[in-house]
Design a protein around this motif. Structure first.
Motif, short mmCIF file in Angstrom:
data_model
loop_
_atom_site.label_atom_id
_atom_site.label_comp_id
_atom_site.label_asym_id
_atom_site.label_seq_id
_atom_site.Cartn_x
_atom_site.Cartn_y
_atom_site.Cartn_z
N LEU A 1 0.84 -1.19 0.00
CA LEU A 1 0.00 0.00 0.00
C LEU A 1 0.88 1.24 0.00
N THR A 2 0.50 2.22 -0.77
CA THR A 2 1.22 3.50 -0.75
C THR A 2 0.97 4.17 0.59
N LYS A 3 1.69 5.22 0.83
CA LYS A 3 1.54 5.94 2.10
C LYS A 3 0.11 6.43 2.26
N ALA A 4 -0.47 6.96 1.16
CA ALA A 4 -1.85 7.47 1.22
C ALA A 4 -2.82 6.32 1.43
N GLU A 5 -2.60 5.20 0.70
CA GLU A 5 -3.48 4.05 0.84
C GLU A 5 -3.41 3.46 2.24
N LEU A 6 -2.20 3.42 2.80
CA LEU A 6 -2.02 2.87 4.15
C LEU A 6 -2.75 3.73 5.18
N PHE B 1 -6.39 3.00 4.85
CA PHE B 1 -6.74 1.70 5.41
C PHE B 1 -6.73 1.71 6.93
N ASN B 2 -5.82 2.43 7.52
CA ASN B 2 -5.70 2.46 8.98
C ASN B 2 -6.71 3.39 9.64
N SER B 3 -7.40 4.16 8.84
CA SER B 3 -8.44 5.02 9.43
C SER B 3 -9.56 4.15 9.98
N THR B 4 -10.19 4.61 11.01
CA THR B 4 -11.26 3.82 11.62
C THR B 4 -12.51 4.68 11.82
N GLY B 5 -13.62 3.99 11.82
CA GLY B 5 -14.90 4.64 12.10
C GLY B 5 -15.61 3.87 13.19
N GLU B 6 -16.92 4.03 13.25
CA GLU B 6 -17.70 3.40 14.31
C GLU B 6 -17.76 1.88 14.17
N GLN C 1 -5.10 -7.98 14.39
CA GLN C 1 -4.20 -7.93 13.22
C GLN C 1 -4.62 -8.95 12.18
N ASP C 2 -5.03 -10.13 12.62
CA ASP C 2 -5.48 -11.16 11.67
C ASP C 2 -6.68 -10.67 10.87
N GLU C 3 -7.62 -10.08 11.57
CA GLU C 3 -8.84 -9.62 10.91
C GLU C 3 -8.55 -8.46 9.97
N LYS C 4 -7.67 -7.56 10.37
CA LYS C 4 -7.30 -6.44 9.51
C LYS C 4 -6.65 -6.91 8.22
N GLN C 5 -5.83 -7.97 8.30
CA GLN C 5 -5.15 -8.48 7.11
C GLN C 5 -6.16 -9.06 6.11
N LEU D 1 -16.44 -3.81 5.49
CA LEU D 1 -15.49 -2.99 6.23
C LEU D 1 -14.46 -2.35 5.29
N ALA D 2 -14.06 -3.10 4.26
CA ALA D 2 -13.12 -2.52 3.28
C ALA D 2 -13.75 -1.34 2.57
N PHE D 3 -15.04 -1.47 2.26
CA PHE D 3 -15.69 -0.37 1.54
C PHE D 3 -15.89 0.85 2.43
N THR D 4 -16.12 0.64 3.73
CA THR D 4 -16.24 1.81 4.61
C THR D 4 -14.95 2.60 4.65
N LYS D 5 -13.82 1.92 4.62
CA LYS D 5 -12.53 2.61 4.64
C LYS D 5 -12.34 3.40 3.34
N ILE D 6 -12.78 2.83 2.22
CA ILE D 6 -12.67 3.54 0.94
C ILE D 6 -13.56 4.77 0.94
N LEU D 7 -14.82 4.62 1.36
CA LEU D 7 -15.75 5.73 1.32
C LEU D 7 -15.30 6.86 2.25
N ARG D 8 -14.63 6.51 3.32
CA ARG D 8 -14.15 7.49 4.27
C ARG D 8 -12.99 8.31 3.70
N ASN D 9 -12.32 7.78 2.67
CA ASN D 9 -11.08 8.40 2.16
C ASN D 9 -11.09 8.49 0.63
N LEU D 10 -12.20 8.83 0.04
CA LEU D 10 -12.33 8.82 -1.41
C LEU D 10 -11.31 9.73 -2.09
N GLU D 11 -11.22 10.95 -1.66
CA GLU D 11 -10.29 11.88 -2.31
C GLU D 11 -8.85 11.42 -2.15
N THR D 12 -8.49 10.94 -0.97
CA THR D 12 -7.13 10.46 -0.73
C THR D 12 -6.77 9.31 -1.66
#
Length: 645
Positions: free
Chosen positions: A67-72, A75-80, A87-91, A259-270
């Motif tokens: 993952l690029t710095k922006a992508e990382l 991905f590491n951003s979190t919501g509710e 770590q297993d689940e995140k991978q 969960l992957a899609f929530t991370k994308i929607l949270r960071n669309l411009e990035t």
């Protein structure tokens, strides 16, 4: 053997199958769709038909690209809903995240574009219900925000409700409407269902989201059967369950995809995606539609084309509103005033009192029309058909009674062609004066002239189309009555040898001119010459242009007048005129004289002999032979003009 995928305890075989169905998200659980965006307002489109089904199964194996710095950071951003992941689940979530961002950007962009029409409404509903707004991402996973999505299992709409669950949460479904396709009503139903699931699973959103896919019973039994506390724990222990109780691969991948899609929607411009523009959501108003309204007519009169109306109201399954109940439609706010005025009119419920009828073996459009008091033309119009063909087992719309049929025809300005009530054997219960057996040479147009009626009246009474081919021996009912035309009271009869004769001058019906049935080879010019008129005269009388193609059998009106009553020579008429039956009480062959008092003539048709012509015209073979200077045994040629004594 160690059963891990980056320390997540799942067997390799299960993981492989799990990941093989990864991109079911792209199809809304394998939704079946077609092509193209639909415009629903100025610069507003609902892409209701875009193809989302992947041609090949996809295994989201790590592509090896870090993952690029922006992508990382994204991905590491979190919501509710994605906090406290191990770590297993995140991978595992990362596997889906990378596939969306690296390999399927075009599909994600299309889903985002489609969602901008509905997302503001969805977010508003979830906020009002105090639900996490990120739950809106379920509509991306379920259908890509497609209100017309249908899965192989029968789940339908933007929120992919199965029939039973949809009805349980207030989404009605019948042959007229499927409210699972209504993105607004279905959003409220989804909010209700998610709230119930959250409470059922003791405020655990991961279990609630998995249950939205598999059902609360399935997830509840899996929890108990594996003695688990969380969704990911069930997945690790899935093989402890028997085959029937195990979670399907689709369900195991459902939460990670979400969960992957929530991370994308949270960071669309990035991540380089275009965020949905909330200003593109159309400003809509809801109007109440009475039962049995022609929706195409409604849309046309409020200045919406049919595709626009359908895009705004995908819940309607037909172009007619449910005949037995009111319904709701959404239209642009700018059309509310004209819509309100239109809906306030009388007689807009064109198909009120109609019902569904399932076609049975032996049915035909004609038989159904007879039983319901309609005409085949009306049935075709109501069902959007261009032919009378039917399929056993299909459902068609029919009048619930003769009264309903008459009401529809009145609203459609067909009151001069009332529905004919019929007995069980198909015989009209009134409105006819006798019957006639079709003989060679008969046409609907010639019979209409002979009976002083019209083709439409004959077709209505006999349940025929104007283009219908008549069979020799076929029985037709002869119209009568105030609205159909005064006719002779007894059936028409004719001799087997009778043939239509050629009129060389105007055959005036009621002083209104001649009605000529177009035959093969006729042109406007030849008809004009035959009747002593101009092409312009014929065009003006029939509302056509000189370039209009003449269909065989079409009836043309030739108006009388000084220029139209000039004598026509026998020779020129014989070359151009076609058989026309006169307006007598019977379609019996008559001899006609030209306007100048010239000899009566007949044009030889197939099967004619001197003997048959003599019988038909009350004369003898010898007299006809003498009149024409031919031998009594002479063979006649097709089209030959015979002068009658």
């Amino acid at each position: 053997m160690t059963r891990t995928i980056d320390r997540l305890a799942v067997s390799p075989s299960v993981v492989l199958v799990l990941l093989c169905s990864f991109f079911l998200f792209l199809s809304g659980c394998a939704t079946q769709q077609v092509t193209g965006p639909k415009r629903v307002g100025q610069d507003v489109y609902v892409d209701i038909d875009a193809p989302d089904v992947m041609v090949e199964p996809y295994v989201p194996i790590d592509d090896g690209m870090p993952l690029t710095k922006a992508e990382l950071a994204a991905f590491n951003s979190t919501g509710e809903l994605d906090t406290n992941l191990s770590q297993d689940e995140k991978q595992l979530v990362e596997l889906f995240f990378k596939s969306y961002v690296h390999n399927y950007r075009g599909t994600v962009e299309r889903f985002l574009k489609r969602s901008e029409v509905y997302m503001p409404f969805v977010e508003q509903v979830f906020r009002e219900r105090k639900l996490p707004v990120e739950l809106s991402c379920l509509a991306y996973v379920e259908s890509g925000f497609n209100p017309n999505a249908v899965s192989r299992a029968g789940a339908t709409g933007m929120w992919q409700f199965m029939p039973f669950t949809g009805k349980k949460y207030g989404l009605s479904q019948d042959r007229w409407m499927d409210e699972r396709r209504d993105p607004y009503k279905a959003t409220h139903a989804a909010a209700d269902y998610l709230t119930k699931l959250y409470e059922y699973f003791d405020n655990d959103w991961h279990l609630a989201i998995a249950a939205y896919n598999a059902g609360e019973g399935k997830i509840g039994r899996a929890l108990a059967g594996t003695d688990s506390k969380t969704f990911f724990e069930i997945c690790r222990k899935n093989e402890m369950l028997d085959n029937k109780a195990q979670l399907k691969e689709e369900t195991q991948q459902y939460l990670p995809r979400f969960l992957a899609f929530t991370k994308i929607l949270r960071n669309l411009e990035t991540l380089g995606f275009t965020r949905p523009d909330p200003q593109k959501a159309p400003q809509l108003a809801t109007v109440t539609i009475p039962a049995g309204v022609d929706l195409r007519r409604f849309a046309r009169d409020i200045k919406l084309d049919w595709e626009q109306f359908k895009g705004l109201n995908p819940a309607y399954l037909r172009s007619i509103s449910p005949p037995g109940s009111k319904s709701e439609a959404r239209i642009p706010e700018a059309r509310v005033m004209v819509a309100t005025e239109w809906l306030a009119q009388k007689d807009i419920a064109v198909y009120a009192g109609w019902r569904d009828y399932r076609v049975k073996r032996g049915d035909s459009m004609g038989k159904i029309a007879q039983r319901t008091g309609a005409s085949t033309a009306l049935l075709r119009q109501a069902n959007g058909r261009t032919s009378n063909s039917l399929r056993v087992g299909e459902d068609i719309l029919v009048p619930g009674s003769t009264r309903a049929a008459r009401s529809t025809m009145k609203i459609l300005d067909l009151e001069d062609a009332p529905a004919i009530a019929r007995a069980k054997d198909g015989k009209p219960l009134g409105g006819y004066s006798g019957t006639h057996a079709i003989e060679p040479g008969d046409t609907l147009y010639a019979l209409a002239l002979a009976w002083d009626s019209s083709v439409d009246d004959i077709c209505l009474l006999n349940d025929l189309e104007p283009s219908a081919r008549l069979r020799v021996g076929q029985k037709l009912y002869i119209p009568s009555g105030k609205n159909i035309g005064a006719l002779a009271a007894k059936p028409v009869e004719r001799t087997p040898e009778a043939r239509p004769a050629v009129s060389l001058a105007s055959s005036v019906r009621g002083g209104k001119g001649t009605y000529v049935a177009v035959q093969k080879g006729d042109t406007l010019s030849s008809l004009a010459r035959a009747h002593g008129v101009s092409v312009e005269d014929i065009c003006n009388a029939n509302g056509i242009t000189p370039k209009t193609s003449l269909a065989v059998g079409r009836e043309l009106h030739i108006l009388p007048g000084a220029a139209r009553t000039q004598a026509v020579s026998v020779k020129s008429a014989a070359e151009t005129a076609k058989p026309v039956q006169t307006a007598q009480a019977k379609p019996k062959v008559q001899a006609h004289a030209s306007a100048a008092g010239a000899a009566k003539v007949a044009v030889v048709q197939s099967g004619d002999t001197l003997y048959s012509l003599a019988r038909a015209h009350g004369t003898s073979v010898a007299a006809i032979a003498k009149r024409n200077g031919i031998d009594p045994s002479a063979k006649l040629k097709l089209g030959q003009v015979i002068q009658l004594p």
